[in-house]
Motif scaffolding. Structure first.
Motif, PDB file in Angstrom:
ATOM      1  N   SER A 331      15.922  -8.987 -22.396  1.00 39.96           N
ATOM      2  CA  SER A 331      17.426  -9.237 -22.573  1.00 39.96           C
ATOM      3  C   SER A 331      18.643  -8.925 -21.639  1.00 39.96           C
ATOM      4  N   VAL A 332      18.287  -7.368 -20.658  1.00 36.28           N
ATOM      5  CA  VAL A 332      19.490  -6.751 -20.085  1.00 36.28           C
ATOM      6  C   VAL A 332      19.176  -8.381 -18.795  1.00 36.28           C
ATOM      7  N   LEU A 333      17.754  -8.422 -18.467  1.00 37.52           N
ATOM      8  CA  LEU A 333      17.730  -9.037 -17.044  1.00 37.52           C
ATOM      9  C   LEU A 333      18.691 -10.644 -17.948  1.00 37.52           C
ATOM     10  N   MET A 334      18.325 -11.779 -19.029  1.00 37.35           N
ATOM     11  CA  MET A 334      18.823 -11.858 -19.105  1.00 37.35           C
ATOM     12  C   MET A 334      20.439 -11.920 -19.266  1.00 37.35           C
ATOM     13  N   ALA A 344      22.120 -21.891 -13.576  1.00 40.73           N
ATOM     14  CA  ALA A 344      21.841 -20.725 -14.181  1.00 40.73           C
ATOM     15  C   ALA A 344      23.108 -20.259 -15.372  1.00 40.73           C
ATOM     16  N   GLY A 345      22.993 -19.244 -16.139  1.00 39.88           N
ATOM     17  CA  GLY A 345      23.477 -18.634 -17.387  1.00 39.88           C
ATOM     18  C   GLY A 345      23.936 -17.457 -16.849  1.00 39.88           C
ATOM     19  N   GLY A 346      24.415 -16.433 -17.497  1.00 41.01           N
ATOM     20  CA  GLY A 346      25.156 -15.066 -17.970  1.00 41.01           C
ATOM     21  C   GLY A 346      26.074 -14.983 -17.489  1.00 41.01           C
ATOM     22  N   ILE A 347      25.921 -13.481 -16.926  1.00 37.46           N
ATOM     23  CA  ILE A 347      27.507 -12.755 -16.776  1.00 37.46           C
ATOM     24  C   ILE A 347      27.283 -13.252 -15.108  1.00 37.46           C
ATOM     25  N   ALA A 426      20.071 -16.997 -26.166  1.00 40.60           N
ATOM     26  CA  ALA A 426      21.351 -18.263 -26.942  1.00 40.60           C
ATOM     27  C   ALA A 426      22.509 -18.185 -25.868  1.00 40.60           C
ATOM     28  N   LEU A 427      23.415 -16.641 -25.595  1.00 39.95           N
ATOM     29  CA  LEU A 427      24.308 -16.492 -25.158  1.00 39.95           C
ATOM     30  C   LEU A 427      24.633 -17.044 -23.377  1.00 39.95           C
ATOM     31  N   GLY A 428      22.872 -16.373 -22.807  1.00 41.90           N
ATOM     32  CA  GLY A 428      22.349 -16.293 -21.801  1.00 41.90           C
ATOM     33  C   GLY A 428      22.443 -17.647 -21.287  1.00 41.90           C
ATOM     34  N   THR A 429      21.709 -18.969 -22.135  1.00 42.94           N
ATOM     35  CA  THR A 429      21.606 -20.192 -22.201  1.00 42.94           C
ATOM     36  C   THR A 429      20.175 -19.877 -21.195  1.00 42.94           C
ATOM     37  N   VAL A 430      19.191 -18.960 -21.962  1.00 40.07           N
ATOM     38  CA  VAL A 430      18.424 -18.931 -21.159  1.00 40.07           C
ATOM     39  C   VAL A 430      17.001 -19.751 -22.066  1.00 40.07           C
ATOM     40  N   GLY A 431      16.679 -19.708 -23.000  1.00 41.84           N
ATOM     41  CA  GLY A 431      15.448 -20.177 -23.838  1.00 41.84           C
ATOM     42  C   GLY A 431      14.967 -18.987 -24.589  1.00 41.84           C
ATOM     43  N   LEU A 455      29.361 -21.204 -25.869  1.00 37.74           N
ATOM     44  CA  LEU A 455      30.446 -20.124 -25.509  1.00 37.74           C
ATOM     45  C   LEU A 455      29.801 -19.677 -23.376  1.00 37.74           C
ATOM     46  N   GLY A 456      28.293 -19.316 -24.000  1.00 30.10           N
ATOM     47  CA  GLY A 456      27.550 -19.256 -22.604  1.00 30.10           C
ATOM     48  C   GLY A 456      27.975 -20.609 -21.574  1.00 30.10           C
TER      49      GLY A 456
END
Length: 505
Positions: A331-334, A344-347, A426-431, A455-456
Motif C-alpha cells: 500500500s505504501v509503495l502504491m 504512473a499514478g500515486g502521489i 484505486a486512488l493510485g491507479t494501480v490495479g 480522482l487519482g
C-alpha cells in the motif's frame, strides 16, 4: 477577492468537449477494426455504431457553438470532464458485447481510461473486450487531451492551456503541438519495443499487443484471469517489468536526455524511483519471510514491488494470501507511485521529495537567523511558493480521500488492511487487489472505487473544482465599487472592504 471570482463559460467548455468527442470517435474505431480481424462482426458493428454516434454528437456541437477564447479555468474543467465522459461512452459497447450490467461495464471502463486495472469482468470475456480495455488504457496513459491538442486544435492559447492541465511539468518547446507530437512519438516507440520484447519472450501476437498497451501505460489489464502468473516465464516477467518501469519514468526526461544523456543519471526523481523499488523489494521480502507457511519467491516479490511503485498493477501471485504486514508495505509503495510526467499514478516521487525538503527547511529554520532566506530547490531548480502550496494541498486531499474511502469499505465489513489496500490501489491507479474487488462487490463500493480512480488519474483538484457550485454559478454579492465610486466612498462605508484598491483607472 472572492467577489472577483467568475464562473467558467459553459459554452466554451462545451465547444471543446465537441472537439474531444470527435477525437474520441476515432479512438473507438480501433476496437471496431480489431473486432473485424478477430471475426467478431457483432462487436465490430456495436463499436462502429458507438463511434459514429459519438462523432455525430461532437460534430453537431462543433458546428452549432461558435469559437470562444479559452480561459485557464475552462481548460481545467475540460480536463476534468474528459475521463468521466470517456468512461461513460466506452461502457456502452463494453456492456453490450460482453453481457455485463452497465454499472460493471462503467467500472471496467473507468478502470481502463484511468489506467488502473481493477476488474469486475467475467473470466470468460471475449478477445475484443480484452483488447478494447487494453487499448483504452493505452489511450488513457498518454492522455486523451494530448490527442485532442495534437490532432484537432490549432496552435495558440487554447492549445497551450489545455496541454498545461495535463503536462505542465514537461516544457520542451515553445510550440505545444510540436511537444505533444514528440511525446506521442516516444510513447509509440516504447510500446513497439514492449511488443517486440514480449514476442521474443514467447507470447502470442494478441497477448503481446494487449500486454504492451497495458504495461507502457502502467495500466495492468491482462488477457488472463491469473495475470502474468498464467505465463510462468521469467523472460515475460522481465519484459513486463521493464516496460512498466519505462512507463513510470518522466517522458520529458527521455527527450531531454536525448540531447544530453548525463541528465538521465543526474535526475533525483529517477534515482529515487530505482531506490524505492529496491527498498520496497527488500522490505516486502522481509515481511514475507516472517510470514508462517508462506513460500516466498524473490522473483515474484521483485516483480510485485516494481508493479506497485510503477502503478502498473500486474501480479504473478494472489495478493490476498499475503499477510497484513506485506499488504501495508505494498500500500505504501502504491501511495508513492512513479515520476511526474509519466503514465504512473500515486502521489508521485517529485511531490514527496519536495515535501521532504520542506520538512528539512522547517527544522533548519530553528537554527538560522530570522532574516535568512532559505529557498527550496530540487536538481538546482527553485520550487515556487505556489507550487509548494499546491503540493501540500494535493497531499492532504489525497490522504483525506484515502481515509474516507477506506472507512466506507470498513463500514461494509471489509477489514482495515484490505480496505486500505483496495482504496490505495484505486486512488493510485494501480490495479492490484486483495480479493475485495469483483462482480459481487456492492454497487456502492464499486462507485467509491470509480470515484477514487477518477480522482487519482485527474489528480483530485480539477475534479473537485468541477463539482464546486461557484465553478458554474456566480456568487451574489453587493455591487463592487468602480474607481470613481471608490473616491466618493467614505471611511464609514460598510462596503469599503469590497472595494478593490487596484482597479485600473
Amino acid at each position: 477577492m472572492y467577489e472577483l471570482v467568475s464562473p467558467v463559460s459553459p459554452a466554451a467548455v462545451l465547444k471543446y468537449i465537441g472537439y474531444f468527442l470527435i477525437a474520441f470517435s476515432l479512438v473507438l474505431i480501433v476496437p471496431s477494426m480489431a473486432a473485424i480481424l478477430l471475426q467478431d462482426n457483432y462487436a465490430a458493428i456495436i463499436y462502429g455504431l458507438t463511434s459514429v454516434l459519438t462523432f455525430a454528437a461532437g460534430f453537431a456541437i462543433y458546428r452549432l457553438i461558435p469559437e470562444y477564447d479559452l480561459e485557464v479555468k475552462d481548460a481545467v474543467i475540460i480536463s476534468a470532464l474528459v475521463f468521466p465522459i470517456s468512461a461513460f461512452i466506452s461502457a456502452f459497447p463494453m456492456a453490450v458485447t460482453n453481457n455485463m450490467s452497465y454499472i460493471d461495464a462503467f467500472f471496467e471502463s473507468v478502470s481502463a481510461v484511468t489506467t488502473t486495472g481493477l476488474s469486475v469482468a467475467p473470466a470468460d470475456s471475449s478477445m475484443v473486450f480484452l483488447f478494447a480495455r487494453s487499448w483504452a488504457q493505452w489511450i488513457g496513459g498518454i492522455g486523451i487531451i494530448i490527442i485532442v491538442v495534437a490532432v484537432l486544435i490549432h496552435p495558440g492559447t487554447a492549445a497551450f492551456r489545455i496541454y498545461k492541465t495535463q503536462y505542465s511539468q514537461i516544457k520542451l518547446f515553445p510550440n505545444v503541438l510540436k511537444t505533444t507530437r514528440l511525446l506521442g512519438t516516444l510513447y509509440i516507440l516504447l510500446t513497439l519495443v514492449a511488443i517486440i520484447l514480449l514476442l521474443i519472450s514467447g507470447m502470442s501476437l494478441f497477448d503481446s499487443v494487449c500486454h504492451a498497451l497495458s504495461s507502457v501505460s502502467t495500466g495492468g489489464f491482462s488477457t488472463r484471469s491469473a495475470s502474468i502468473g498464467a505465463f510462468d516465464n521469467p523472460l515475460i516477467l522481465f519484459s513486463i517489468s521493464l516496460a512498466s518501469f519505462l512507463g513510470a519514468v518522466s517522458f520529458g526526461l527521455y527527450i531531454k536526455s536525448g540531447r544530453k544523456p548525463s541528465r538521465m543519471l543526474k535526475s533525483s526523481e529517477l534515482q529515487w524511483l530505482v531506490l524505492i523499488c529496491i527498498i520496497g523489494f527488500a522490505v516486502l521480502l522481509f515481511t514475507t519471510i516472517r510470514s508462517e507457511g508462506f513460500d516466498s519467491n524473490s522473483e515474484d516479490i521483485l516483480f510485485l514491488a516494481i508493479s506497485a511503485v510503477s502503478t502498473s498493477g500486474f501480479s504473478t501471485v494472489d495478493v490476498s494470501i499475503y499477510s497484513d504486514a506485506s499488504k501495508w508495505v505494498i500500500s505504501v509503495l502504491m501511495w508513492i507511485g512513479g515520476s511526474t510526467g509519466s503514465t504512473a499514478g500515486g502521489i508521485k516521487i517529485l511531490r514527496l521529495l519536495v515535501l521532504a525538503k520542506l520538512i528539512k527547511i522547517v527544522f533548519m529554520r530553528v537554527f538560522l537567523p530570522v532574516e535568512v532566506i532559505t529557498p527550496l530547490k530540487l536538481d538546482n531548480d527553485r520550487i515556487k511558493k505556489e507550487e509548494i502550496n499546491n503540493i501540500v494541498v494535493f497531499s492532504v486531499l489525497y490522504i483525506s480521500i484515502l481515509v474516507f474511502s477506506a472507512y466506507v469499505f470498513m463500514f461494509y465489513g471489509v477489514n482495515s488492511a484490505d480496505s486500505i489496500f483496495e482504496v490505495s490501489s484505486a486512488l493510485g491507479t494501480v490495479g492490484l487487489s486483495a480479493g475485495v474487488t469483483g462482480p459481487d462487490m456492492p454497487d456502492v463500493l464499486k462507485m467509491v472505487l470509480c470515484a477514487d480512480m477518477l480522482l487519482g488519474r485527474i489528480e483530485i483538484i480539477p475534479l473537485l473544482i468541477l463539482v464546486m457550485p461557484r465553478t458554474w454559478i456566480k456568487r451574489r454579492t453587493d455591487r463592487v465599487h468602480t474607481p470613481d465610486q471608490q473616491k466618493e466612498c467614505s471611511g464609514s462605508c460598510q462596503q469599503r472592504r469590497r472595494c478593490p484598491s487596484n482597479l485600473p483607472q
